[in-house]
Structure formats: structure tokens, C-alpha cells
Write a protein that holds these residues in place. Structure first.
Motif, PDB file in Angstrom:
ATOM      1  N   ARG A 298       0.831  -1.197   0.000  1.00 58.19           N
ATOM      2  CA  ARG A 298       0.000   0.000   0.000  1.00 58.19           C
ATOM      3  C   ARG A 298       0.877   1.265   0.000  1.00 58.19           C
ATOM      4  N   SER A 299       1.941   1.243   0.788  1.00 55.91           N
ATOM      5  CA  SER A 299       2.818   2.419   0.853  1.00 55.91           C
ATOM      6  C   SER A 299       3.522   2.624  -0.495  1.00 55.91           C
ATOM      7  N   LYS A 300       3.819   1.541  -1.184  1.00 58.24           N
ATOM      8  CA  LYS A 300       4.424   1.643  -2.519  1.00 58.24           C
ATOM      9  C   LYS A 300       3.446   2.329  -3.480  1.00 58.24           C
ATOM     10  N   ASN A 301       2.185   1.914  -3.443  1.00 60.56           N
ATOM     11  CA  ASN A 301       1.193   2.508  -4.344  1.00 60.56           C
ATOM     12  C   ASN A 301       0.973   3.987  -4.044  1.00 60.56           C
ATOM     13  N   ILE A 302       0.943   4.318  -2.749  1.00 59.12           N
ATOM     14  CA  ILE A 302       0.756   5.723  -2.356  1.00 59.12           C
ATOM     15  C   ILE A 302       1.922   6.568  -2.870  1.00 59.12           C
ATOM     16  N   LEU A 303       3.136   6.037  -2.685  1.00 59.25           N
ATOM     17  CA  LEU A 303       4.326   6.775  -3.129  1.00 59.25           C
ATOM     18  C   LEU A 303       4.303   6.999  -4.643  1.00 59.25           C
ATOM     19  N   LEU A 304       4.042   5.930  -5.400  1.00 60.76           N
ATOM     20  CA  LEU A 304       4.084   6.054  -6.864  1.00 60.76           C
ATOM     21  C   LEU A 304       2.985   6.994  -7.380  1.00 60.76           C
ATOM     22  N   ARG A 305       1.817   6.915  -6.751  1.00 57.27           N
ATOM     23  CA  ARG A 305       0.729   7.800  -7.168  1.00 57.27           C
ATOM     24  C   ARG A 305       1.110   9.254  -6.927  1.00 57.27           C
ATOM     25  N   LYS A 306       1.699   9.503  -5.777  1.00 59.34           N
ATOM     26  CA  LYS A 306       2.116  10.871  -5.417  1.00 59.34           C
ATOM     27  C   LYS A 306       3.167  11.401  -6.411  1.00 59.34           C
ATOM     28  N   LEU A 307       4.159  10.566  -6.686  1.00 61.54           N
ATOM     29  CA  LEU A 307       5.237  11.000  -7.586  1.00 61.54           C
ATOM     30  C   LEU A 307       4.692  11.226  -8.998  1.00 61.54           C
ATOM     31  N   ASP A 308       3.775  10.367  -9.399  1.00 61.79           N
ATOM     32  CA  ASP A 308       3.172  10.483 -10.715  1.00 61.79           C
ATOM     33  C   ASP A 308       2.392  11.804 -10.842  1.00 61.79           C
ATOM     34  N   ASP A 309       1.633  12.135  -9.803  1.00 60.76           N
ATOM     35  CA  ASP A 309       0.875  13.398  -9.804  1.00 60.76           C
ATOM     36  C   ASP A 309       1.813  14.596  -9.905  1.00 60.76           C
ATOM     37  N   LEU A 310       2.891  14.551  -9.130  1.00 66.17           N
ATOM     38  CA  LEU A 310       3.846  15.673  -9.143  1.00 66.17           C
ATOM     39  C   LEU A 310       4.462  15.831 -10.528  1.00 66.17           C
ATOM     40  N   LYS A 311       4.865  14.716 -11.104  1.00 64.27           N
ATOM     41  CA  LYS A 311       5.504  14.739 -12.427  1.00 64.27           C
ATOM     42  C   LYS A 311       4.540  15.305 -13.477  1.00 64.27           C
ATOM     43  N   LYS A 312       3.282  14.878 -13.376  1.00 64.49           N
ATOM     44  CA  LYS A 312       2.280  15.332 -14.345  1.00 64.49           C
ATOM     45  C   LYS A 312       2.048  16.827 -14.245  1.00 64.49           C
ATOM     46  N   SER A 313       2.238  17.391 -13.029  1.00 62.76           N
ATOM     47  CA  SER A 313       2.087  18.839 -12.931  1.00 62.76           C
ATOM     48  C   SER A 313       3.419  19.553 -13.145  1.00 62.76           C
ATOM     49  N   GLY A 314       4.383  18.836 -13.711  1.00 62.01           N
ATOM     50  CA  GLY A 314       5.626  19.471 -14.162  1.00 62.01           C
ATOM     51  C   GLY A 314       6.655  19.745 -13.066  1.00 62.01           C
ATOM     52  N   GLU A 315       6.488  19.121 -11.918  1.00 63.26           N
ATOM     53  CA  GLU A 315       7.429  19.403 -10.826  1.00 63.26           C
ATOM     54  C   GLU A 315       8.656  18.490 -10.891  1.00 63.26           C
ATOM     55  N   SER A 316       9.787  19.031 -10.417  1.00 64.03           N
ATOM     56  CA  SER A 316      10.997  18.214 -10.363  1.00 64.03           C
ATOM     57  C   SER A 316      11.144  17.638  -8.953  1.00 64.03           C
ATOM     58  N   ILE A 317      11.685  16.415  -8.903  1.00 62.87           N
ATOM     59  CA  ILE A 317      11.756  15.695  -7.617  1.00 62.87           C
ATOM     60  C   ILE A 317      13.164  15.135  -7.433  1.00 62.87           C
ATOM     61  N   ALA A 318      13.686  15.237  -6.217  1.00 66.00           N
ATOM     62  CA  ALA A 318      14.970  14.610  -5.894  1.00 66.00           C
ATOM     63  C   ALA A 318      14.821  13.838  -4.591  1.00 66.00           C
ATOM     64  N   GLY A 319      15.758  12.937  -4.347  1.00 62.06           N
ATOM     65  CA  GLY A 319      15.755  12.188  -3.091  1.00 62.06           C
ATOM     66  C   GLY A 319      16.606  12.917  -2.073  1.00 62.06           C
ATOM     67  N   TYR A 320      16.172  12.950  -0.807  1.00 61.61           N
ATOM     68  CA  TYR A 320      16.974  13.584   0.246  1.00 61.61           C
ATOM     69  C   TYR A 320      17.651  12.484   1.040  1.00 61.61           C
ATOM     70  N   GLY A 321      18.963  12.379   0.876  1.00 61.71           N
ATOM     71  CA  GLY A 321      19.726  11.328   1.537  1.00 61.71           C
ATOM     72  C   GLY A 321      19.917  10.141   0.606  1.00 61.71           C
ATOM     73  N   ALA A 322      21.098   9.521   0.710  1.00 59.41           N
ATOM     74  CA  ALA A 322      21.377   8.306  -0.064  1.00 59.41           C
ATOM     75  C   ALA A 322      21.828   7.187   0.877  1.00 59.41           C
ATOM     76  N   PRO A 323      21.023   6.910   1.917  1.00 59.21           N
ATOM     77  CA  PRO A 323      21.402   5.808   2.809  1.00 59.21           C
ATOM     78  C   PRO A 323      21.158   4.473   2.116  1.00 59.21           C
ATOM     79  N   ALA A 324      21.820   3.425   2.595  1.00 58.63           N
ATOM     80  CA  ALA A 324      21.617   2.083   2.024  1.00 58.63           C
ATOM     81  C   ALA A 324      20.140   1.738   2.002  1.00 58.63           C
ATOM     82  N   LYS A 325      19.446   2.067   3.108  1.00 56.08           N
ATOM     83  CA  LYS A 325      18.032   1.700   3.212  1.00 56.08           C
ATOM     84  C   LYS A 325      17.175   2.355   2.137  1.00 56.08           C
ATOM     85  N   GLY A 326      17.583   3.552   1.684  1.00 61.92           N
ATOM     86  CA  GLY A 326      16.848   4.218   0.615  1.00 61.92           C
ATOM     87  C   GLY A 326      16.851   3.379  -0.657  1.00 61.92           C
TER      88      GLY A 326
END
Ligand code: ZN
Length: 403
Positions: A298-326
Motif C-alpha cells: 500500500r505504501s508503494k502505491n501511495i508513493l508512486l501515485r504521489k510522484l506520478d501526480d507531481l511529475k504530471k504537474s511538471g514538478e521536479s523531484i529529488a531524493g533527500y539522503g542516499a542511505p543504504a536503506k533508501g
């Protein structure tokens, strides 16, 4: 040391419980095939090896462990040690040392051993003119500030320490070691052999409960072979005559526990309460994990839906932190295709590419996105404080509630 694509790393399924040796294991989570989470790449097109990332439950003792064993020499050969700022860690070690000293008042005169001593900064807190301190750590590429034996700890190394030092240790610490340990029986046997009758073995490790309570499935990666409940941990140590005499929970890096084990002692009431609570929640039965697996999907679907919406509205996205767990989250969800880069504070990681997603790791100044996915979400308060001028959106990648 960086990964060398020419050498093949061995991996094989593990078909017995590391705690009780039962052979009846139940697959509870499947995060797909993933590269080693710490094997950042020097080149974007470098070859990578992928291994199944799945977890199994032993219903006999409640232990949770990975289903695939990646050869430990392979992991260490590819292990990148990143020195640099680690928010809150040095004050954590000072408090850790103060806590242990309070539990073992004779520390100033005794032998103190730390397994997985890394650069020795915790053990150094125990240095005194009358005692002897010894680190045990297999990593060859880490400079240590204390005397260190370059070995994997086990019963043979315990015997060697007994021979060389001529005495037992009154404190044995293993901080974030047991989760990485291949042969738990040999390791705990070595601890039982080396500890004095009134000494304490101090174990700090991430708590399985964190996965249920905060959906911290990103603690799952190949380096972490075991995910301990207190119930399974207690069963492991009691086989070697060690009693759980005290238990504390620590907020560092998600929720970790600190457990104190000793010989011929009264078990801790608080620890028994936690064990009862774990059993009541069914953390030793597959049904509880089926619910967890659902939550993770469920958390995977929520994340992908959110990122998809942002991308569709033309926003740029980056990851904060590059830990192994990320990398576990990126490679499980496929979220990397929405991101431009991962920003990272540790200079030693900058210029590399994240395993699997191949996202470039860059300095904070290099990007100014409209939104950040916070992979180092366990440092949320510190990050929000540091980034209080950032006006864009924050996304927590493992959250389970829709925004
Ligand atoms: Zn078991």
C-alpha cells in the motif's frame, strides 16, 4: 574499496532458522531482486549483480531472517565505509558508554571488548589507566583509534582473547552486529565463553517492532540477515546460559533496542512485558506478516501515485539522503524513474550512482527541486530544521496514509 564488476559474488538460499535451527520457515515478504544496498557505483553503466531480497519467519521461535545468504566476503569486499557527519551519533555513543558503565561499575579495572568496533569511537569512551580495551572488527579499510583484532568474532576468537589477555571480559558490546551475523550460535557461544560471571553482554540492534510500528521495511537489505524481536533474541541467548537482565529502547536510526545479558541473574520484568506484548501482537505468526506485507504494498502505491501526480504537474523531484536503506525503497518501488538525483551530505558518496536505480548522488547545492523524497526519514526532525528555508514539498517514502 569500490565494487569490482569482474568478481562474481556467491549467494545461496538459507533453509534453517539461525536462532533455533528449525527447518520449517515461512516466506513472509518479497522485495524482488535487488543489488547490494551499499554497493554504490563509480560509473552509471557498471555491471551489477542482483539477489533475491526476501524475508522468512520461523514460527517455532519467532525469528525473522533473510532467505538468501550473500557471501560475507563479497559484502565486505564491496563495502564502502563512509566517514563524515552522522547526525546525533557521537552523543549517542557518549550516552551509550555512560549507560554501560552504570550497569558494570567495575569497568575501570576490567577487560572491555567491543565486537564490530568500527573506528573505535565507542570503545575509546571506556579507556582508563587500569583497564584493557579491545575491539574486534573484520573490516581492513577502517582506521581504528583503539587496539583492534581484525577478525569476525566467534568462539575461536573468544578463546584467542582468553589466551592472549589471560582473563575474561566484564563487558562485551555488540552494536549493530547481530543483524549482520552469519553464525549466531557460534557468536553467542563465544560471548558466553568470554564474559565473566558477573559481567554483561550488551546488544544493540534494530527492533523488528519498528517494521510494524513505522513501516520501516527499508531496514531490509542483504547486509541485514536477521530482524530481531525480543522474544527471538531471548531464545537465542538462553541456549547459551545468558539471561536477559535489562532492556531499553533507543530512538537512534529508527527504533533500536539495547539488551543486557548476564549469567545466573534474575530476568528483567520489563523485557518479559515486551515479550508478552510481541506474542499478543502475533509477531511469531505468519498472519501478522501478511498484514505487514499488505501495508508495504500500500505504501508503494501511495508513493508512486504521489510522484506520478507531481511529475504530471511538471514538478521536479529529488531524493533527500542516499542511505543504504533508501536503495531498498527505490529498488522495490521503482520510484527512481521519477527522481533526478539523490542529494547527500557525505562527500565520499558524492559522484557515485545508487545501486539499481543508477541515480546520481550529488551535493545539496547541485539541485533545487520542487519536491524531496526523504529517504533518511528517521532523521526527519533534524532534516526539517536544517532545511527550514526549503519551500517545496516533502514526501516520506514509506508512509501508509494517503496525504
Ligand atoms: Zn527458529
Amino acid at each position: 574499496m569500490l565494487s569490482n564488476s569482474a568478481s562474481q559474488i556467491e549467494a545461496k538460499p538459507i533453509d534453517f532458522c539461525r536462532v533455533c535451527l528449525a527447518r520449517d520457515l515461512e516466506k513472509i515478504l518479497d522485495l524482488g531482486k535487488q543489488p547490494l544496498a551499499n554497493s554504490f557505483l563509480k560509473q552509471k553503466d557498471q555491471d551489477e549483480q542482483f539477489f533475491p531480497l526476501d524475508a522468512y519467519l520461523c514460527e517455532n521461535c519467532g525469528h525473522v531472517q533473510l532467505g538468501t545468504n550473500v557471501d560475507r566476503e563479497g559484502i565486505f569486499r564491496n563495502y564502502l565505509y563512509f566517514s563524515g557527519p552522522n547526525p546525533g551519533l557521537s552523543s549517542h555513543f557518549q550516552k551509550y558508554a555512560a549507560d554501560v558503565k552504570q550497569h558494570v561499575p567495575s569497568w575501570q579495572n576490567d577487560l572491555i571488548v567491543e565486537i564490530g568496533s568500527n573506528d573505535g569511537i565507542l570503545l575509546k569512551e571506556f579507556q582508563s589507566p587500569q583497564n584493557s580495551i579491545l575491539g574486534v572488527d573484520p573490516a581492513l579499510n577502517i582506521e581504528s583509534v583503539v587496539p583492534t583484532m581484525r577478525e569476525f568474532f566467534g568462539s575461536k576468537v573468544a578463546e584467542r582473547i582468553l589466551r592472549e589477555k589471560g582473563r575474561k571480559a566484564s563487558v562485551i558490546m555488540a552494536n549493530n552486529v547481530l543483524a549482520h551475523t552469519y553464525d549466531l550460535h557460534d557468536t553467542v557461544a563465544g560471548m558466553a565463553e568470554l564474559i565473566t560471571d558477573d559481567g554483561l553482554v550488551v546488544i544493540e540492534a534494530p527492533w523488528l517492532g519498528d517494521m510494524f510500528e513505522t513501516n520501516a521495511y527499508d531496514t531490509i537489505y542483504h547486509e541485514h540477515l536477521s530482524y530481531f524481536s525480543i522474544m527471538a533474541l531471548q531464545k537465542l541467548f538462553e541456549q547459551f546460559g545468558l539471561v536477559l537482565v535489562d532492556l531499553e529502547f533507543q530512538p537512534v536510526q529508527g527504533k533500536s533496542f539495547r539488551a543486557f545479558f548476564g549469567k545466573n541473574r534474575k530476568p528483567s520484568d520489563f523485557a518479559q512485558k515486551i515479550v508478552t506484548m510481541e506474542a499478543q501482537r502475533g509477531w511469531n505468526y505468519r498472519q501478522a506478516f501478511a498484514m505487514l506485507a499488505k501495508k508495504i504494498r500500500r505504501s508503494k502505491n501511495i508513493l508512486l501515485r504521489k510522484l506520478d501526480d507531481l511529475k504530471k504537474s511538471g514538478e521536479s523531484i529529488a531524493g533527500y539522503g542516499a542511505p543504504a536503506k533508501g536503495n531498498t525503497i527505490l529498488n522495490y518501488t521503482g520510484a527512481g524513474s521519477y527522481l533526478d538525483a539523490l542529494i547527500e551530505g557525505m562527500p565520499s558518496k558524492i559522484g557515485l550512482y545508487a545501486p539499481g536505480s543508477r541515480l546520481p548522488v550529488v551535493a545539496r547545492e547541485a539541485v533545487n527541486p520542487d519536491a524531496f523524497v526523504m529517504f533518511a526519514w528517521n532523521y526527519r526532525p533534524q532534516i526539517l530544521e536544517k532545511e527550514k528555508d526549503f519551500k517545496g514539498e516533502w514526501i516520506i517514502p514509506n508512509q501508509i496514509e494517503s496525504i
